[in-house]
Design a protein around this motif. Structure first.
Motif, short mmCIF file in Angstrom:
data_model
loop_
_atom_site.label_atom_id
_atom_site.label_comp_id
_atom_site.label_asym_id
_atom_site.label_seq_id
_atom_site.Cartn_x
_atom_site.Cartn_y
_atom_site.Cartn_z
N PHE A 106 0.85 -1.19 0.00
CA PHE A 106 0.00 0.00 0.00
C PHE A 106 0.88 1.24 0.00
O PHE A 106 2.10 1.16 0.16
CB PHE A 106 -0.98 0.01 1.19
CG PHE A 106 -0.33 0.09 2.54
CD1 PHE A 106 0.02 1.31 3.10
CD2 PHE A 106 -0.07 -1.06 3.27
CE1 PHE A 106 0.60 1.39 4.35
CE2 PHE A 106 0.51 -1.00 4.52
CZ PHE A 106 0.85 0.23 5.06
N GLN A 107 0.24 2.39 -0.18
CA GLN A 107 0.98 3.65 -0.12
C GLN A 107 0.19 4.68 0.67
O GLN A 107 -1.02 4.58 0.80
CB GLN A 107 1.35 4.17 -1.49
CG GLN A 107 0.20 4.56 -2.37
CD GLN A 107 0.70 4.97 -3.75
OE1 GLN A 107 1.72 4.48 -4.23
NE2 GLN A 107 -0.01 5.87 -4.38
N THR A 108 0.94 5.65 1.21
CA THR A 108 0.34 6.76 1.94
C THR A 108 0.85 8.07 1.34
O THR A 108 1.86 8.09 0.64
CB THR A 108 0.70 6.73 3.44
OG1 THR A 108 2.11 6.85 3.58
CG2 THR A 108 0.20 5.47 4.11
N VAL A 109 0.14 9.14 1.64
CA VAL A 109 0.52 10.48 1.18
C VAL A 109 0.61 11.38 2.40
O VAL A 109 -0.22 11.30 3.30
CB VAL A 109 -0.52 11.04 0.18
CG1 VAL A 109 -0.19 12.46 -0.21
CG2 VAL A 109 -0.62 10.15 -1.04
N ARG A 110 1.65 12.21 2.44
CA ARG A 110 1.82 13.15 3.55
C ARG A 110 2.45 14.42 3.02
O ARG A 110 3.09 14.41 1.97
CB ARG A 110 2.68 12.55 4.65
CG ARG A 110 4.08 12.22 4.23
CD ARG A 110 4.87 11.56 5.36
NE ARG A 110 6.08 10.99 4.86
CZ ARG A 110 7.20 11.65 4.61
NH1 ARG A 110 7.25 12.95 4.80
NH2 ARG A 110 8.26 11.04 4.14
N PRO A 111 2.28 15.52 3.74
CA PRO A 111 2.94 16.77 3.33
C PRO A 111 4.46 16.62 3.41
O PRO A 111 4.97 15.92 4.28
CB PRO A 111 2.45 17.80 4.33
CG PRO A 111 1.26 17.20 4.97
CD PRO A 111 1.44 15.71 4.91
#
Length: 143
Positions: A106-111
């Motif tokens: 899976f992947q995540t997004v963050r600033p």
């Protein structure tokens, strides 16, 4: 040839625990935005192929910031929660098509910081893969 799923998924490493309920407030570094965070189930995320719920628990600390927000990820089977890794970001993880060691990546997004820009950041996408015991972060991609 299709591989038939067993009725019982393979065991996970680590102790069987009750998933803790945690609630908190996260702010942006400049204080312009606040986000309420709490323990929750990630809708539609099937990491083990058996439909086991995935829960995210915010890690509590003083001065939580959106740019450094961390979550403990639990895979729930019956009454047991298994700590399967730590992920960064405010958004829920999104499954990819790939599978590593029997679990969906899976992947995540963050600033993230933006070189040469003051006050404006970019987004960082991080891919996570299962090492046989826990999810580990790979390289982040700037968007």
């Amino acid at each position: 040839m299709n591989k038939k799923l067993e009725k019982t998924p393979p065991p996970l490493s680590g102790p069987c625990i009750e998933v803790p309920y945690v609630k908190g407030v996260v702010t942006s570094r400049n204080g312009s935005a606040e986000y309420d965070v709490e323990t929750h189930t990630v809708a539609g995320l099937d990491l083990d192929g058996y439909g086991s719920p995935v829960m995210m628990v915010p890690q509590t600390a003083l001065n939580l910031h959106s740019e450094s927000m961390l979550w403990t990820l639990y895979l729930v089977r019956g009454d047991c929660g298994y700590d399967i890794g730590t992920v960064a970001g405010l958004e829920d993880p999104v499954a990819t098509e790939s599978v590593t060691n029997g679990f969906r990546d899976f992947q995540t997004v963050r600033p993230g910081p933006a070189p040469g820009r003051r006050g404006r950041g970019s987004l960082m996408s991080t891919r996570y893969i299962f090492d046989g015991k826990r999810y580990r972060a790979g390289k982040g991609d700037r968007r």
